[in-house]
Design a protein around this motif. Structure first.
Motif, mmCIF file in Angstrom:
data_model
loop_
_atom_site.group_PDB
_atom_site.id
_atom_site.type_symbol
_atom_site.label_atom_id
_atom_site.label_comp_id
_atom_site.label_asym_id
_atom_site.label_seq_id
_atom_site.Cartn_x
_atom_site.Cartn_y
_atom_site.Cartn_z
ATOM 1 N N PHE A 16 -42.072 -57.738 -6.593
ATOM 2 C CA PHE A 16 -40.976 -56.994 -7.162
ATOM 3 C C PHE A 16 -41.616 -56.446 -8.383
ATOM 4 O O PHE A 16 -42.025 -56.957 -9.169
ATOM 5 N N GLY A 17 -41.570 -54.913 -8.336
ATOM 6 C CA GLY A 17 -41.954 -53.794 -9.421
ATOM 7 C C GLY A 17 -42.626 -54.355 -10.846
ATOM 8 O O GLY A 17 -42.432 -53.665 -11.637
ATOM 9 N N PHE A 18 -43.548 -55.234 -11.033
ATOM 10 C CA PHE A 18 -43.973 -55.525 -12.281
ATOM 11 C C PHE A 18 -45.506 -54.676 -12.486
ATOM 12 O O PHE A 18 -45.551 -54.294 -13.380
ATOM 13 N N ASN A 19 -45.987 -54.288 -11.355
ATOM 14 C CA ASN A 19 -47.352 -53.328 -11.609
ATOM 15 C C ASN A 19 -47.083 -52.118 -11.662
ATOM 16 O O ASN A 19 -46.204 -51.469 -10.704
ATOM 17 N N LYS A 20 -48.117 -51.190 -12.316
ATOM 18 C CA LYS A 20 -47.732 -49.951 -12.489
ATOM 19 C C LYS A 20 -47.982 -49.195 -11.046
ATOM 20 O O LYS A 20 -47.127 -48.163 -10.763
ATOM 21 N N GLN A 21 -48.626 -49.747 -10.136
ATOM 22 C CA GLN A 21 -48.786 -48.822 -8.913
ATOM 23 C C GLN A 21 -47.371 -48.998 -7.932
ATOM 24 O O GLN A 21 -47.062 -47.842 -7.558
ATOM 25 N N ASN A 22 -47.051 -50.070 -7.912
ATOM 26 C CA ASN A 22 -45.473 -50.487 -7.192
ATOM 27 C C ASN A 22 -44.633 -49.407 -7.733
ATOM 28 O O ASN A 22 -43.997 -48.834 -7.074
ATOM 29 N N ILE A 23 -44.565 -49.360 -9.280
ATOM 30 C CA ILE A 23 -43.571 -48.609 -9.932
ATOM 31 C C ILE A 23 -43.946 -47.149 -9.563
ATOM 32 O O ILE A 23 -42.733 -46.231 -8.996
ATOM 33 N N SER A 24 -44.984 -46.692 -9.554
ATOM 34 C CA SER A 24 -45.380 -45.533 -9.166
ATOM 35 C C SER A 24 -45.181 -44.830 -7.974
ATOM 36 O O SER A 24 -44.509 -43.718 -7.490
ATOM 37 N N ASP A 25 -45.539 -45.652 -6.915
ATOM 38 C CA ASP A 25 -45.138 -45.468 -5.673
ATOM 39 C C ASP A 25 -43.646 -45.308 -5.272
ATOM 40 O O ASP A 25 -43.306 -44.593 -4.399
ATOM 41 N N SER A 26 -43.047 -46.150 -5.792
ATOM 42 C CA SER A 26 -41.408 -46.446 -5.663
ATOM 43 C C SER A 26 -40.917 -44.952 -6.154
ATOM 44 O O SER A 26 -39.754 -44.408 -5.464
ATOM 45 N N GLN A 27 -41.276 -44.398 -7.312
ATOM 46 C CA GLN A 27 -40.774 -43.196 -8.046
ATOM 47 C C GLN A 27 -41.205 -42.066 -7.200
ATOM 48 O O GLN A 27 -40.393 -41.380 -6.826
ATOM 49 N N LEU A 28 -42.557 -41.913 -6.598
ATOM 50 C CA LEU A 28 -42.732 -41.052 -5.655
ATOM 51 C C LEU A 28 -41.844 -41.092 -4.264
ATOM 52 O O LEU A 28 -41.479 -40.036 -3.692
ATOM 53 N N ALA A 29 -41.723 -42.300 -3.772
ATOM 54 C CA ALA A 29 -40.976 -42.532 -2.517
ATOM 55 C C ALA A 29 -39.457 -42.108 -2.779
ATOM 56 O O ALA A 29 -39.000 -41.519 -1.882
ATOM 57 N N MET A 30 -39.127 -42.187 -3.976
ATOM 58 C CA MET A 30 -37.563 -42.053 -4.183
ATOM 59 C C MET A 30 -37.594 -40.405 -4.323
ATOM 60 O O MET A 30 -36.665 -40.055 -3.965
ATOM 61 N N ILE A 31 -38.413 -39.680 -5.017
ATOM 62 C CA ILE A 31 -38.302 -38.363 -5.170
ATOM 63 C C ILE A 31 -38.263 -37.535 -3.999
ATOM 64 O O ILE A 31 -37.465 -36.853 -3.490
ATOM 65 N N PHE A 32 -39.413 -38.259 -2.822
ATOM 66 C CA PHE A 32 -39.295 -37.613 -1.341
ATOM 67 C C PHE A 32 -37.979 -37.837 -0.771
ATOM 68 O O PHE A 32 -37.584 -36.966 0.087
ATOM 69 N N ALA A 33 -37.571 -39.032 -0.853
ATOM 70 C CA ALA A 33 -36.055 -39.482 -0.095
ATOM 71 C C ALA A 33 -34.922 -38.596 -0.662
ATOM 72 O O ALA A 33 -34.316 -38.170 -0.038
ATOM 73 N N VAL A 34 -35.231 -38.185 -2.023
ATOM 74 C CA VAL A 34 -34.001 -37.555 -2.851
ATOM 75 C C VAL A 34 -33.981 -35.968 -2.085
ATOM 76 O O VAL A 34 -33.077 -35.320 -1.899
ATOM 77 N N CYS A 35 -35.470 -35.643 -1.967
ATOM 78 C CA CYS A 35 -35.626 -34.313 -1.592
ATOM 79 C C CYS A 35 -35.304 -34.085 -0.234
ATOM 80 O O CYS A 35 -36.359 -33.957 0.804
ATOM 81 N N ASN A 36 -34.055 -34.359 0.259
ATOM 82 C CA ASN A 36 -33.784 -34.375 1.580
ATOM 83 C C ASN A 36 -33.080 -32.795 2.163
ATOM 84 O O ASN A 36 -32.202 -32.584 1.373
ATOM 85 N N PRO A 37 -33.533 -32.239 3.159
ATOM 86 C CA PRO A 37 -33.033 -31.176 3.501
ATOM 87 C C PRO A 37 -31.457 -31.045 3.832
ATOM 88 O O PRO A 37 -31.112 -30.047 4.223
ATOM 89 N N ILE A 38 -30.875 -32.317 3.923
ATOM 90 C CA ILE A 38 -29.555 -32.163 4.066
ATOM 91 C C ILE A 38 -28.676 -31.369 3.041
ATOM 92 O O ILE A 38 -27.645 -30.859 3.144
ATOM 93 N N ASN A 39 -29.384 -31.186 1.994
ATOM 94 C CA ASN A 39 -28.965 -30.608 0.817
ATOM 95 C C ASN A 39 -29.816 -29.422 0.495
ATOM 96 O O ASN A 39 -30.881 -29.256 0.798
ATOM 97 N N SER A 40 -29.420 -28.393 -0.284
ATOM 98 C CA SER A 40 -30.129 -27.228 -0.508
ATOM 99 C C SER A 40 -31.329 -27.567 -1.493
ATOM 100 O O SER A 40 -31.426 -28.537 -2.027
ATOM 101 N N ASN A 41 -32.118 -26.661 -1.590
ATOM 102 C CA ASN A 41 -33.505 -26.972 -2.342
ATOM 103 C C ASN A 41 -33.036 -27.136 -3.632
ATOM 104 O O ASN A 41 -33.522 -27.904 -4.476
ATOM 105 N N GLU A 42 -32.128 -26.428 -4.369
ATOM 106 C CA GLU A 42 -31.559 -26.537 -5.761
ATOM 107 C C GLU A 42 -30.914 -27.862 -5.941
ATOM 108 O O GLU A 42 -31.019 -28.419 -6.867
ATOM 109 N N SER A 43 -30.172 -28.154 -4.830
ATOM 110 C CA SER A 43 -29.468 -29.550 -4.902
ATOM 111 C C SER A 43 -30.374 -30.796 -5.021
ATOM 112 O O SER A 43 -30.442 -31.606 -5.964
ATOM 113 N N GLN A 44 -31.494 -30.540 -4.246
ATOM 114 C CA GLN A 44 -32.335 -31.641 -4.089
ATOM 115 C C GLN A 44 -33.029 -31.838 -5.494
ATOM 116 O O GLN A 44 -33.367 -32.987 -5.984
ATOM 117 N N ILE A 45 -33.585 -30.522 -6.117
ATOM 118 C CA ILE A 45 -34.112 -30.517 -7.273
ATOM 119 C C ILE A 45 -33.415 -31.320 -8.519
ATOM 120 O O ILE A 45 -33.724 -32.096 -9.294
#
Length: 394
Positions: free
Chosen positions: A82-111
């Motif tokens: 569970f997220g103590f190391n920087k790599q885990n935090i970084s990977d989680s953040q990028l994974a979250m950005i890709f997850a939030v950038c879901n084409p179910i929403n418009s590009n503007e909404s995703q951003i």
């Protein structure tokens, strides 16, 4: 923290993770004020967040029926990973950005969602980034969250086509994150270095993955390096903004310029010319003293404005135009834009009129002061007005 919580515990409702993160920082502000900052603040925060998340599950029935057995089976992994190391935090953040950038929403909404959930932007800051009204952004965020909820939002591994289809939106998010750091329009700070650093850190991670190490990614990273190289020179010892022409070039970070050159070369490994290529090219020419500098900058702006028009691009192009064709012709170019509700429009006209009509220059600077939300920019413009008044004998 929101990203790590969602990734680790599979929280489908982003609001829960955001609430837990907020409560964690609130507890930190209370505890640290009394007991002092702990030896490892990051570990302290994530431990509190983890405990708060487990407490949350204990108080809902789903904990007993669906999650408790999974937690027991995977208990050791949770305690160690569970997220103590920087790599885990970084990977989680990028994974979250890709997850939030879901084409179910418009590009503007995703951003918008990515900027709010993962970058901590306020509604006002997002509105400034999009040059939109706050009410428009509020509605966009609400619709976007509702769509994610209906789609049973979760962080999961994406296949190659999904990653590539979402990369463009992810890059735009990181671009806006960096821009808010480089020139904050809604914060008392003129420059927010932590946002610039965060954007560079995340995009560097993208260059480490073959699927996301694209020419556009490298071009955007080159742009960030070139821009960041001048950060220290953009303010003086009093924290006041320093205009480009007055910057001490000895304070420019040569190592960042070299890194920018490296990533700009990497960005040529393809046939596409994106807005990031053009902006990186413009930023590169700003770091040189070659005699054809402004001609090349104007040429690149002419291309950029055809690819993606924006009021800021048009104003920056007009500034470059003035360096080649003079202030008088540039004034005519600027006035055609008619961006009367834009502070940078009046700031540019103030600069252009300063040599020929001081009174008009002052009037435009005063209008820019009324329109800008940046305290640093207001101070800089007030100082320039005072200089012009002294010059005019007033």
């Amino acid at each position: 923290m929101t990203a790590v919580l969602c990734r680790h515990f599979g929280l489908r409702h982003i609001e829960i993770a955001e609430d837990i993160a907020s409560e964690t920082f609130l507890k930190a502000s209370e505890s640290w004020a009394i007991n002092g900052i702990p030896e490892n603040p990051t570990a302290w925060l994530y431990t509190v967040a983890k405990n708060k998340t487990k407490d949350y599950f204990k108080h809902i029935s789903i904990f007993e029926t669906k999650i408790k057995s999974d937690l027991k089976q995977d208990n050791h992994k949770q305690e160690t990973d569970f997220g103590f190391n920087k790599q885990n935090i970084s990977d989680s953040q990028l994974a979250m950005i890709f997850a939030v950038c879901n084409p179910i929403n418009s590009n503007e909404s995703q951003i918008c969602l990515a900027l709010q959930i993962l970058c901590g932007f306020s509604v006002e800051e997002i509105a400034n980034a999009f040059l939109s009204k706050t009410e428009t952004i509020k509605k966009r965020l609400q619709r976007g969250r509702n769509n994610l909820r209906k789609d049973n939002f979760q962080i999961k591994s994406l296949n190659e086509s999904e990653i590539q289809s979402r990369l463009k939106t992810v890059l735009k998010t990181l671009y806006l994150l960096f821009n808010e750091g480089y020139f904050s329009k809604s914060n008392n700070q003129f420059i927010r270095k932590e946002l610039c650093s965060e954007a560079i850190r995340l995009i560097l991670t993208l260059t480490d993955n073959p699927l996301t190490n694209t020419p556009q990614t490298n071009a955007l990273l080159a742009l960030m390096c070139f821009q960041s190289s001048r950060i220290e020179a953009r303010t003086n010892e009093k924290g006041e903004a320093v205009l480009f022409d007055e910057q001490d070039k000895n304070r420019w970070d040569k190592s960042l310029i070299e890194k920018g050159n490296y990533f700009l070369v990497n960005a040529t490994n393809g046939n596409e010319i994106s807005k990031y290529h053009l902006e990186a090219g413009i930023a590169y020419w700003h770091t040189t003293d070659k005699k054809d500098k402004w001609k090349n900058i104007l040429r690149l702006y002419n291309q950029l404005i055809l690819i993606e028009y924006s009021p800021i691009t048009a104003l920056n192009r007009t500034f470059a135009f003035s360096k080649i064709h003079g202030h008088e012709k540039a004034i005519m170019e600027a006035e055609k834009l008619n961006l009367t509700h834009n502070s940078q429009y009046h700031e540019l006209l103030g600069y252009l009129f300063a040599k020929s009509d001081i009174q008009k220059a002052i009037e435009h600077y005063e209008q820019a002061i009324k329109l800008t939300k940046s305290e640093t920019e207001k101070q800089t413009l007030t100082k320039e007005i005072e200089r012009l008044k002294r010059k005019n004998g007033r």
